[in-house]
Design a protein around this motif. Structure first.
Motif, PDB file in Angstrom:
ATOM      1  N   MET A 318       0.855  -1.190   0.000  1.00 61.17           N
ATOM      2  CA  MET A 318       0.000   0.000   0.000  1.00 61.17           C
ATOM      3  C   MET A 318       0.882   1.228   0.000  1.00 61.17           C
ATOM      4  O   MET A 318       1.930   1.265   0.656  1.00 61.17           O
ATOM      5  CB  MET A 318      -0.900   0.015   1.238  1.00 61.17           C
ATOM      6  N   GLY A 319       0.461   2.234  -0.761  1.00 63.10           N
ATOM      7  CA  GLY A 319       1.181   3.494  -0.760  1.00 63.10           C
ATOM      8  C   GLY A 319       1.036   4.221   0.564  1.00 63.10           C
ATOM      9  O   GLY A 319       0.002   4.131   1.224  1.00 63.10           O
ATOM     10  N   ASP A 320       2.061   4.946   0.938  1.00 58.28           N
ATOM     11  CA  ASP A 320       2.094   5.730   2.175  1.00 58.28           C
ATOM     12  C   ASP A 320       1.825   7.196   1.810  1.00 58.28           C
ATOM     13  O   ASP A 320       2.519   7.752   0.961  1.00 58.28           O
ATOM     14  CB  ASP A 320       3.481   5.585   2.822  1.00 58.28           C
ATOM     15  N   PRO A 321       0.830   7.842   2.417  1.00 60.65           N
ATOM     16  CA  PRO A 321       0.538   9.234   2.063  1.00 60.65           C
ATOM     17  C   PRO A 321       1.725  10.173   2.196  1.00 60.65           C
ATOM     18  O   PRO A 321       1.746  11.228   1.558  1.00 60.65           O
ATOM     19  CB  PRO A 321      -0.569   9.616   3.056  1.00 60.65           C
ATOM     20  N   ASN A 327       7.087   7.884  -6.138  1.00 61.70           N
ATOM     21  CA  ASN A 327       6.750   6.537  -5.668  1.00 61.70           C
ATOM     22  C   ASN A 327       5.242   6.311  -5.662  1.00 61.70           C
ATOM     23  O   ASN A 327       4.763   5.232  -6.006  1.00 61.70           O
ATOM     24  CB  ASN A 327       7.316   6.307  -4.268  1.00 61.70           C
ATOM     25  N   LEU A 328       4.479   7.325  -5.263  1.00 63.55           N
ATOM     26  CA  LEU A 328       3.024   7.171  -5.227  1.00 63.55           C
ATOM     27  C   LEU A 328       2.437   7.051  -6.634  1.00 63.55           C
ATOM     28  O   LEU A 328       1.431   6.378  -6.835  1.00 63.55           O
ATOM     29  CB  LEU A 328       2.396   8.346  -4.482  1.00 63.55           C
ATOM     30  N   ALA A 329       3.076   7.698  -7.606  1.00 60.32           N
ATOM     31  CA  ALA A 329       2.563   7.666  -8.977  1.00 60.32           C
ATOM     32  C   ALA A 329       2.945   6.392  -9.712  1.00 60.32           C
ATOM     33  O   ALA A 329       2.175   5.884 -10.530  1.00 60.32           O
ATOM     34  CB  ALA A 329       3.080   8.880  -9.755  1.00 60.32           C
ATOM     35  N   THR A 330       4.134   5.870  -9.437  1.00 57.78           N
ATOM     36  CA  THR A 330       4.671   4.807 -10.294  1.00 57.78           C
ATOM     37  C   THR A 330       4.790   3.442  -9.628  1.00 57.78           C
ATOM     38  O   THR A 330       5.131   2.468 -10.293  1.00 57.78           O
ATOM     39  CB  THR A 330       6.069   5.203 -10.816  1.00 57.78           C
ATOM     40  N   LEU A 389       7.134  -1.874  -4.713  1.00 54.18           N
ATOM     41  CA  LEU A 389       6.782  -2.838  -5.756  1.00 54.18           C
ATOM     42  C   LEU A 389       6.245  -2.101  -6.980  1.00 54.18           C
ATOM     43  O   LEU A 389       5.366  -1.252  -6.875  1.00 54.18           O
ATOM     44  CB  LEU A 389       5.720  -3.814  -5.246  1.00 54.18           C
ATOM     45  N   VAL A 390       6.793  -2.452  -8.132  1.00 56.81           N
ATOM     46  CA  VAL A 390       6.315  -1.911  -9.406  1.00 56.81           C
ATOM     47  C   VAL A 390       5.715  -3.067 -10.208  1.00 56.81           C
ATOM     48  O   VAL A 390       6.388  -4.072 -10.440  1.00 56.81           O
ATOM     49  CB  VAL A 390       7.461  -1.270 -10.217  1.00 56.81           C
ATOM     50  N   LEU A 391       4.444  -2.953 -10.571  1.00 56.39           N
ATOM     51  CA  LEU A 391       3.805  -3.965 -11.408  1.00 56.39           C
ATOM     52  C   LEU A 391       3.904  -3.550 -12.867  1.00 56.39           C
ATOM     53  O   LEU A 391       3.650  -2.382 -13.211  1.00 56.39           O
ATOM     54  CB  LEU A 391       2.335  -4.141 -11.017  1.00 56.39           C
ATOM     55  N   THR A 392       4.257  -4.495 -13.725  1.00 56.28           N
ATOM     56  CA  THR A 392       4.442  -4.187 -15.140  1.00 56.28           C
ATOM     57  C   THR A 392       3.430  -4.889 -16.035  1.00 56.28           C
ATOM     58  O   THR A 392       3.442  -4.681 -17.251  1.00 56.28           O
ATOM     59  CB  THR A 392       5.866  -4.566 -15.584  1.00 56.28           C
ATOM     60  N   GLY A 393       2.558  -5.711 -15.476  1.00 57.16           N
ATOM     61  CA  GLY A 393       1.545  -6.372 -16.288  1.00 57.16           C
ATOM     62  C   GLY A 393       1.175  -7.726 -15.725  1.00 57.16           C
ATOM     63  O   GLY A 393       1.534  -8.079 -14.597  1.00 57.16           O
TER      64      GLY A 393
END
Length: 504
Positions: A318-321, A327-330, A389-393
């Motif tokens: 989960m993103g941290d505010p 980081n929050l965008a990508t 974590l970056v998801l690519t598909g």
């Protein structure tokens, strides 16, 4: 103090223990709001015990399988916690499902009781249940079973037994019955609570079906942090905005489609916050284009945090505010302590307390876990040096054109920033010469000019996309097909609609 309290509560063995401990701490504080009704934490515990006694009088015992197909209502939460008090096995079914999915869930779970709302939104659920031969059918909408709690056995003490059967969406085949424990659901909600930094002063919202895995995930968050949420039995904008404003909602969301819906409403009144109290949008369940993050923050004046979860693991990251905008965008945020992420062959694999116990079908369980006990997610991604974590598909969403792998998500993220694009899905279609061709299916933005394939390819070239990844086909639709839970795009329907083989 609130962090310490939430941490202590997260050690609860069962959901009932968690609800009871919160009720002892803040019995008079509200937990669920719906129109003019208010349910307090103490009321949740006390009323759920009476419902549990009523269910016990009907023959529901620890381990009894009870399916329920109910809308997002206070009564639904009460019934669910009553079943948790008894230690029954719950099988929630999304209220929009019909004969095929409902019949499958009832058969596979071997449900001994089935709670339905009667006639809801024009559909007779009671008649459908009887048509399907369901056992123990009873209506649970305005009226719930009631009894004297003194007849109840002791609450369950074991939080690691399977007491939940959730159903995957079944968009390409029969749904799978996912096995969860109280502890796996508490672990998922704890991840959400830790990441979002919410306080008792916040007011949340449930705009999604309570029967979705997000239902207990979010409810655990409320119990840990001690704040209320507004429940929407039927969510639609702009109609729902009055309830958001009336209750002073500070945190809203659901998934990517919900962010876009709120942004559309905001654009109708630029310069004036569409929900004055709102400070955060949060959700998950579907990919989030980076440009959507920037548009929400810029135009709505709120923060947006996006996460990663699935029916099998309700909250993974989960993103941290308070994280960086990049980081929050990508990225999808970072995992909590105890969630192990392993990248194997590009696939994201998971191990930890929030991971399900497997599936009703043992063969599906065997196929889903590797030899080290990691769940194969079917998602592609990588972990950055900072642990994000970056998801690519998706493994199944890789387009193979002339032997070259192409990520649909990469193209979707670029097209999402095009001013004429409201939403987009990129799919691979069968092609006699190339194996697959790249097809972009686009919802045009409101008021946008006509979009052509040369427009799209020229724009993508300008964004630096490699020539071999450029779409060879463009389809413009009024609306992308979506499911009824988190409004996720159903790509299989697009493949069915546009998937004729091209070539000589």
């Amino acid at each position: 103090m609130n962090d310490t309290t939430a941490h202590a509560l997260s050690a609860s063995r069962t959901l009932w223990e968690l609800a009871d401990r919160r009720a002892r701490l803040t019995p008079e504080r509200p937990v669920l709001l719906q129109e003019d009704r208010v349910l307090t934490f103490g009321g949740l515990r006390d009323r759920a015990e009476r419902v549990a006694a009523g269910l016990y009088g009907m023959g529901v015992r620890p381990g009894t399988v009870v399916a329920w197909q109910l809308p997002t209502r206070i009564e639904t939460a009460l019934l669910s916690f009553a079943l948790a008090r008894l230690g029954a096995v719950q099988s929630p079914v999304i209220p929009f499902y019909r004969d095929r999915e409902v019949g499958f869930a009832l058969r596979e779970s071997r449900a001994e009781f089935f709670a339905v709302p009667g006639v809801w939104r024009g559909h007779d659920h009671t008649e459908m249940a009887r048509r399907l031969g369901a056992k123990g059918v009873f209506e649970a909408y305005d009226t719930l079973p009631d009894g004297d709690p003194s007849i109840l056995p002791a609450p369950p003490a074991d939080g690691t037994s399977v007491r939940w059967i959730y159903w995957t969406s079944g968009t390409t085949s029969d749904p799978k019955g996912v096995l969860h424990t109280d502890r796996s659901l508490i672990a998922g909600g704890s991840c959400l609570a830790h990441a979002l930094r919410l306080t008792p002063a916040d007011v949340g919202s449930m705009a999604f079906p309570y029967a979705h895995i997000a239902g207990p995930d979010y409810t655990v968050l409320l119990l840990l942090r001690g704040f209320p949420a507004v429940m929407f039995e039927h969510f639609a904008l702009p109609e729902a905005l009055a309830e958001y404003r009336r209750h002073g909602v500070t945190v809203a969301g659901g998934s990517t489609a919900f962010y876009s819906m709120f942004l559309t409403e905001q654009r109708k009144r630029p310069g004036e916050k569409v929900i004055p109290s709102l400070r955060l949008l949060a959700g998950g369940g579907a990919p989030k284009p980076p440009e959507l993050y920037h548009r929400v923050v810029r135009e709505m004046g709120v923060q947006l945090t996006h996460g990663y979860g699935m029916t099998e693991v309700p909250m993974i990251t989960m993103g941290d505010p308070e994280d960086t905008a990049d980081n929050l965008a990508t990225t999808e945020g970072r995992p909590p302590e105890g969630m192990e992420i392993r990248i194997t062959g590009g696939e994201v694999r998971l191990r930890g307390e929030a991971v399900c116990q497997g599936y009703l079908d043992p063969a599906q369980t065997a196929a889903a876990f590797d030899t080290d006990g990691f769940l194969r997610t079917g998602d592609l991604g990588h972990v950055t040096d900072s642990g994000h974590l970056v998801l690519t598909g998706r493994l199944k969403d890789v387009i193979i054109r002339k032997g070259e792998n192409i990520s649909a998500k990469e193209i979707e993220d670029l097209l999402a920033a095009h001013p004429a694009v409201g939403d987009v899905a990129v799919i691979g279609l069968p092609d006699a010469d190339r194996g697959e061709l790249v097809c972009a299916v686009v919802e045009r933005a409101a008021g946008a000019a006509e979009l052509t394939l040369p427009d799209v390819t020229s724009y993508l070239r300008g964004q630096g996309l490699s020539v071999h990844k450029l779409p060879e086909r463009l389809e413009v639709v009024d609306a992308l097909p979506r499911n009824e839970t988190l409004r996720k795009v159903l790509k299989y329907r697009l493949r069915e609609r546009f998937g004729t083989v091209a070539g000589p």
